[in-house]
Design a protein around this motif. Sequence first.
Motif, PDB file in Angstrom:
ATOM      1  N   ASP A 186       0.916  -1.188   0.031  1.00 54.28           N
ATOM      2  CA  ASP A 186       0.002  -0.081   0.027  1.00 54.28           C
ATOM      3  C   ASP A 186       0.967   1.130   0.002  1.00 54.28           C
ATOM      4  OD1 ASP A 186      -2.903   0.883   0.483  1.00 54.28           O
ATOM      5  OD2 ASP A 186      -2.008   2.075   1.721  1.00 54.28           O
ATOM      6  N   LEU A 187       1.890   1.224   0.717  1.00 52.98           N
ATOM      7  CA  LEU A 187       2.759   2.441   0.932  1.00 52.98           C
ATOM      8  C   LEU A 187       3.424   2.533  -0.560  1.00 52.98           C
ATOM      9  CD1 LEU A 187       4.487   2.175   4.169  1.00 52.98           C
ATOM     10  CD2 LEU A 187       2.898   4.093   3.515  1.00 52.98           C
ATOM     11  N   MET A 188       3.663   1.457  -1.246  1.00 52.28           N
ATOM     12  CA  MET A 188       4.407   1.890  -2.632  1.00 52.28           C
ATOM     13  C   MET A 188       3.582   2.279  -3.541  1.00 52.28           C
ATOM     14  SD  MET A 188       7.631   0.560  -2.225  1.00 52.28           S
ATOM     15  CE  MET A 188       8.071   0.249  -3.604  1.00 52.28           C
ATOM     16  N   TYR A 189       2.229   2.572  -3.450  1.00 54.85           N
ATOM     17  CA  TYR A 189       1.517   3.080  -4.557  1.00 54.85           C
ATOM     18  C   TYR A 189       1.468   4.436  -4.421  1.00 54.85           C
ATOM     19  CZ  TYR A 189      -1.617  -1.108  -4.926  1.00 54.85           C
ATOM     20  OH  TYR A 189      -2.137  -2.242  -5.136  1.00 54.85           O
ATOM     21  N   TRP A 190       1.821   5.140  -3.233  1.00 52.10           N
ATOM     22  CA  TRP A 190       1.999   6.616  -3.158  1.00 52.10           C
ATOM     23  C   TRP A 190       3.232   7.302  -3.311  1.00 52.10           C
ATOM     24  CZ3 TRP A 190      -2.744   6.913  -3.885  1.00 52.10           C
ATOM     25  CH2 TRP A 190      -3.703   6.062  -3.314  1.00 52.10           C
ATOM     26  N   GLY A 191       3.980   6.744  -4.039  1.00 50.94           N
ATOM     27  CA  GLY A 191       5.172   7.468  -4.639  1.00 50.94           C
ATOM     28  C   GLY A 191       6.410   7.273  -3.434  1.00 50.94           C
ATOM     29  N   PRO A 192       7.487   7.900  -3.860  1.00 47.49           N
ATOM     30  CA  PRO A 192       8.908   7.647  -3.348  1.00 47.49           C
ATOM     31  C   PRO A 192       8.944   8.128  -1.981  1.00 47.49           C
ATOM     32  CG  PRO A 192       9.201   9.570  -4.803  1.00 47.49           C
ATOM     33  CD  PRO A 192       7.404   9.125  -4.890  1.00 47.49           C
ATOM     34  N   ASP A 193       7.990   8.757  -1.464  1.00 48.19           N
ATOM     35  CA  ASP A 193       8.359   9.429   0.146  1.00 48.19           C
ATOM     36  C   ASP A 193       8.217   8.119   0.966  1.00 48.19           C
ATOM     37  OD1 ASP A 193       8.157  11.883  -1.014  1.00 48.19           O
ATOM     38  OD2 ASP A 193       6.013  12.178  -0.447  1.00 48.19           O
ATOM     39  N   TRP A 194       7.520   7.329   0.754  1.00 43.90           N
ATOM     40  CA  TRP A 194       7.504   6.116   1.645  1.00 43.90           C
ATOM     41  C   TRP A 194       8.278   4.831   1.291  1.00 43.90           C
ATOM     42  CZ3 TRP A 194       2.755   8.803   0.831  1.00 43.90           C
ATOM     43  CH2 TRP A 194       2.518   9.967   1.632  1.00 43.90           C
ATOM     44  N   ASP A 195       9.262   4.790   0.170  1.00 41.15           N
ATOM     45  CA  ASP A 195       9.548   3.615  -0.225  1.00 41.15           C
ATOM     46  C   ASP A 195      10.399   2.946   0.793  1.00 41.15           C
ATOM     47  OD1 ASP A 195       8.430   4.072  -2.674  1.00 41.15           O
ATOM     48  OD2 ASP A 195      10.008   4.356  -3.625  1.00 41.15           O
TER      49      ASP A 195
END
Length: 109
Positions: free
Chosen positions: A86-95
Amino acid sequence: MSELNQVAQALVDEVESGTVSDLSPASRRFIERVTFADADAILEMLRDSIERDLMALPVWARNLAYRLVVLQRPEDAALLREAAVDLMYWGPDWDEIAAGLQRRADEVS
């Protein structure tokens, strides 16, 4: 529909209407309910929201919900992986956080 699902839907409705803010009534109700919900209720709400519309629930709400459920079930490898995806869906901020969750899942499985 559970109470937590109803609160999540109210938040989605505010987002869609363009009236949501950090201090909106729906935001406050969501935070209050999810903070004290058990893991099963949170997962039911997340999965129901995602199934209805992947993009509807605000990212901050999803991140908070997954964080709280992972704290309740730190040894659940499948859940750690779900939260990482789920975190990976929302861009590099949470990679980096997503990668850490994936590593933890690998360690506990």
